[in-house]
Design a protein around this motif. Structure first.
Motif, mmCIF file in Angstrom:
data_model
loop_
_atom_site.group_PDB
_atom_site.id
_atom_site.type_symbol
_atom_site.label_atom_id
_atom_site.label_comp_id
_atom_site.label_asym_id
_atom_site.label_seq_id
_atom_site.Cartn_x
_atom_site.Cartn_y
_atom_site.Cartn_z
ATOM 1 N N GLY A 79 38.766 42.141 21.808
ATOM 2 C CA GLY A 79 39.864 42.955 22.285
ATOM 3 C C GLY A 79 39.520 44.432 22.361
ATOM 4 N N SER A 80 38.298 44.755 21.972
ATOM 5 C CA SER A 80 37.905 46.160 21.941
ATOM 6 C C SER A 80 37.378 46.646 23.285
ATOM 7 N N SER A 81 37.093 45.723 24.175
ATOM 8 C CA SER A 81 36.578 46.109 25.484
ATOM 9 C C SER A 81 36.968 45.073 26.510
ATOM 10 N N ASP A 82 36.887 45.461 27.766
ATOM 11 C CA ASP A 82 37.242 44.553 28.842
ATOM 12 C C ASP A 82 36.088 43.609 29.164
ATOM 13 N N LEU A 83 36.447 42.429 29.635
ATOM 14 C CA LEU A 83 35.467 41.493 30.181
ATOM 15 C C LEU A 83 35.267 41.881 31.644
ATOM 16 N N THR A 84 34.054 42.171 32.028
ATOM 17 C CA THR A 84 33.780 42.535 33.414
ATOM 18 C C THR A 84 33.334 41.317 34.202
ATOM 19 N N MET A 85 33.860 41.179 35.397
ATOM 20 C CA MET A 85 33.525 40.064 36.277
ATOM 21 C C MET A 85 33.172 40.620 37.644
ATOM 22 N N THR A 86 32.034 40.213 38.177
ATOM 23 C CA THR A 86 31.605 40.702 39.483
ATOM 24 C C THR A 86 31.330 39.551 40.441
ATOM 25 N N TRP A 87 31.540 39.827 41.704
ATOM 26 C CA TRP A 87 31.207 38.855 42.744
ATOM 27 C C TRP A 87 30.981 39.593 44.057
ATOM 28 N N TRP A 88 30.358 38.892 45.015
ATOM 29 C CA TRP A 88 30.237 39.432 46.372
ATOM 30 C C TRP A 88 31.002 38.518 47.313
ATOM 31 N N GLY A 89 31.312 39.021 48.487
ATOM 32 C CA GLY A 89 31.978 38.174 49.464
ATOM 33 C C GLY A 89 32.749 38.960 50.497
ATOM 34 N N SER A 90 33.579 38.239 51.238
ATOM 35 C CA SER A 90 34.425 38.830 52.271
ATOM 36 C C SER A 90 35.715 39.327 51.636
ATOM 37 N N ASP A 91 36.505 40.030 52.410
ATOM 38 C CA ASP A 91 37.807 40.488 51.921
ATOM 39 C C ASP A 91 38.686 39.310 51.507
ATOM 40 N N ASP A 92 38.601 38.214 52.248
ATOM 41 C CA ASP A 92 39.391 37.034 51.917
ATOM 42 C C ASP A 92 38.969 36.454 50.570
ATOM 43 N N ARG A 93 37.668 36.455 50.308
ATOM 44 C CA ARG A 93 37.200 35.945 49.023
ATOM 45 C C ARG A 93 37.650 36.861 47.887
ATOM 46 N N HIS A 94 37.594 38.163 48.114
ATOM 47 C CA HIS A 94 38.067 39.109 47.106
ATOM 48 C C HIS A 94 39.531 38.823 46.760
ATOM 49 N N ALA A 95 40.354 38.665 47.795
ATOM 50 C CA ALA A 95 41.785 38.432 47.590
ATOM 51 C C ALA A 95 42.030 37.137 46.830
ATOM 52 N N ALA A 96 41.245 36.103 47.149
ATOM 53 C CA ALA A 96 41.423 34.810 46.490
ATOM 54 C C ALA A 96 41.064 34.888 45.012
ATOM 55 N N TYR A 97 39.963 35.560 44.702
ATOM 56 C CA TYR A 97 39.581 35.732 43.299
ATOM 57 C C TYR A 97 40.686 36.485 42.541
ATOM 58 N N LYS A 98 41.167 37.566 43.109
ATOM 59 C CA LYS A 98 42.183 38.366 42.424
ATOM 60 C C LYS A 98 43.469 37.563 42.220
ATOM 61 N N LYS A 99 43.817 36.760 43.205
ATOM 62 C CA LYS A 99 45.018 35.941 43.085
ATOM 63 C C LYS A 99 44.859 34.904 41.985
ATOM 64 N N ALA A 100 43.672 34.288 41.932
ATOM 65 C CA ALA A 100 43.412 33.296 40.885
ATOM 66 C C ALA A 100 43.437 33.942 39.506
ATOM 67 N N LEU A 101 42.859 35.138 39.383
ATOM 68 C CA LEU A 101 42.848 35.827 38.098
ATOM 69 C C LEU A 101 44.248 36.251 37.671
ATOM 70 N N ALA A 102 45.100 36.540 38.644
ATOM 71 C CA ALA A 102 46.478 36.886 38.316
ATOM 72 C C ALA A 102 47.202 35.692 37.706
ATOM 73 N N VAL A 103 46.933 34.499 38.237
ATOM 74 C CA VAL A 103 47.516 33.280 37.665
ATOM 75 C C VAL A 103 46.951 33.053 36.266
ATOM 76 N N PHE A 104 45.663 33.305 36.133
ATOM 77 C CA PHE A 104 44.984 33.177 34.855
ATOM 78 C C PHE A 104 45.609 34.123 33.823
ATOM 79 N N THR A 105 46.029 35.281 34.270
ATOM 80 C CA THR A 105 46.652 36.297 33.421
ATOM 81 C C THR A 105 47.929 35.777 32.765
ATOM 82 N N LYS A 106 48.763 35.141 33.555
ATOM 83 C CA LYS A 106 50.048 34.681 33.044
ATOM 84 C C LYS A 106 49.892 33.610 31.978
#
Length: 442
Positions: free
Chosen positions: A38-65
């Motif tokens: 809890g002392s630092s953030d977990l960093t996650m990186t990827w490459w891809g298209s704008d659509d792939r970026h949006a999909a990853y972020k959407k999935a992580l938002a679900v993961f957040t809840k």
């Protein structure tokens, strides 16, 4: 996309075309029993298209809840410079905790101790239900799992159906040979009145074309001990084939091939100079790169006596954890979530390849249409054919360190032949000398 082995390799939907960008801020994500302090953030990186970026972020938002105790800082970009930046971060001790990994590079990083083995988590916090052994081989190095495959990667050719119809030509048969490709590509040039070539030059295409051809000869790109797995005779036959293709205008000359190198926006199909390409990645951006209806065919088969099934199924891209990370357990949970959660699977759809399990493909199937559906159908066709083949070689071993340099060397050598700067004989000699030197020093 730099020396994008992945894009020039297997069908990889949603390739890295977007302009590099970084996401400020932090997404909260799924907690549980991860190793995060809890002392630092977990960093996650990827490459891809704008659509792939949006999909990853959407999935992580679900993961957040689901579990807000793990903090994730996502960073994303196009493929250009992705691994250059990663190398700098590794050297400086600031490597991301979780990253999208190239199947062509996983062995190199695993052998250097950069990636964390995942085997101890499998069946516990890492649910790989439905993943075949042959698919997991894409992320396996020396018997240990270092990456979770995102999907089924297959070798296909992309064809411009709209353009072919405009020339009055029917689509080629799926069960075609290299001789069939030559005949058909020459027919395209003739039907277009000399304005359009049949297929882009595959002579320098390591993974998506030459690898299949070599496997049809009973050889592979690399041996298990990291040496070249094919003979000079096989490469000579390959380059001779493409020299003949250029001579009859079935394929373009060096100028078109050179300009399109690592730049899908200049691909022969995209710019209207060709009807068939070995490049993948046009599907995800079909609206912006080409408005044409596309279809996908297996890489041609050998017509000679004793030809083997050269196609195979690979793992798309991978998700891997870095060995020095303090958040490996949490990274594993994210991998498992993206692999098995229904919402995440639906959000990703085909953006990281054809989904890797039957469960995932069933979830995605109802949403597919047009080019995406045809790409999925093609992958299923090749996968089914390979699974039934009695003469197929095993899945290729993970590429050794230096494989990306050899891929570039093959491309440049074929280009030198196309421009008339080298004969096939002289190119062969220098290629094998340089390739063996790269492998021996890696």
């Amino acid at each position: 996309m730099g020396t994008e082995v992945s894009r020039r390799g297997l069908l990889r939907l949603g390739g890295g075309l977007a302009v590099a960008s970084a996401l400020g801020g932090t997404l909260a994500a799924c907690g549980g029993t991860g190793a995060s302090s809890g002392s630092s953030d977990l960093t996650m990186t990827w490459w891809g298209s704008d659509d792939r970026h949006a999909a990853y972020k959407k999935a992580l938002a679900v993961f957040t809840k689901a579990n807000p105790s793990i903090k994730i800082k996502p960073r994303y970009s196009g493929y250009d410079g992705y691994f250059d930046k990663f190398n700098t971060q590794v050297a400086g001790g600031s490597a991301p905790d979780l990253l999208q990994m190239d199947t062509a590079l996983v062995a190199s990083y695993a052998k250097k101790g950069v990636l964390a083995p995942l085997d101890d988590y499998v069946g516990k916090t890492l649910d790989l239900t439905g993943f075949s052994k042959s698919l997991l081989a894409a992320g396996t190095v020396n018997g240990k799992l270092y990456g979770v495959p995102s999907g089924i990667g297959v070798n296909v050719l992309t064809i411009n159906v709209t353009g072919l119809k405009g020339l009055g030509l029917a689509e080629p048969d799926k069960e075609w040979t290299w001789d069939d490709l030559k005949t058909y590509a020459a027919k395209i040039y003739k039907a277009s009145g000399g304005k359009v070539f049949g297929v882009d030059d595959g002579g320098g295409s390591t993974l998506q074309a030459f690898n299949v051809f070599a496997r049809e000869k009973g050889q592979d790109l690399y041996t298990s001990d990291g040496k070249l797995g094919y003979t000079q005779a096989t490469l000579e036959e390959w380059w001779t084939y493409w020299a003949e293709m250029r001579k009859i205008n079935a394929s373009p000359g060096g100028a078109v091939t050179s300009s399109a190198h690592n730049d899908l926006t200049k691909n022969a199909v995209v710019i209207g100079k060709g009807m068939i390409t070995f490049d993948s990645g046009l599907t995800n951006s079909s609206g912006s790169l080409t408005g044409a209806t596309l279809d996908f065919l297996p890489t041609p088969q050998g017509s000679w006596s004793g030809a083997r099934e050269g196609n195979y199924v690979n793992g798309g891209v991978l998700l891997s954890a870095t060995a020095r990370s303090k958040h490996i357990a949490d990274s594993v949970k994210i991998m498992s979530f993206i692999a098995q959660d229904k919402t995440a699977i639906a959000d990703m759809a085909l953006l990281r390849g054809i989904p890797p399990t039957a469960k995932a493909r069933a979830i995605v199937a109802p949403s597919l249409a047009g080019n995406d559906k045809r790409a999925s159908d093609a992958a299923a066709y090749v996968s089914d054919r390979v699974s039934k083949a009695t003469n197929a070689l095993p899945v290729p071993v993970a590429a050794p360190t230096g494989a990306d340099q050899i891929s570039e060397l093959l491309f440049q050598s074929n280009l030198a032949i196309a421009f008339g700067k080298k004969t096939i004989k002289s190119a062969l000699s220098s290629f094998f000398d340089q390739a063996n030197s790269i492998l021996s020093s890696s």
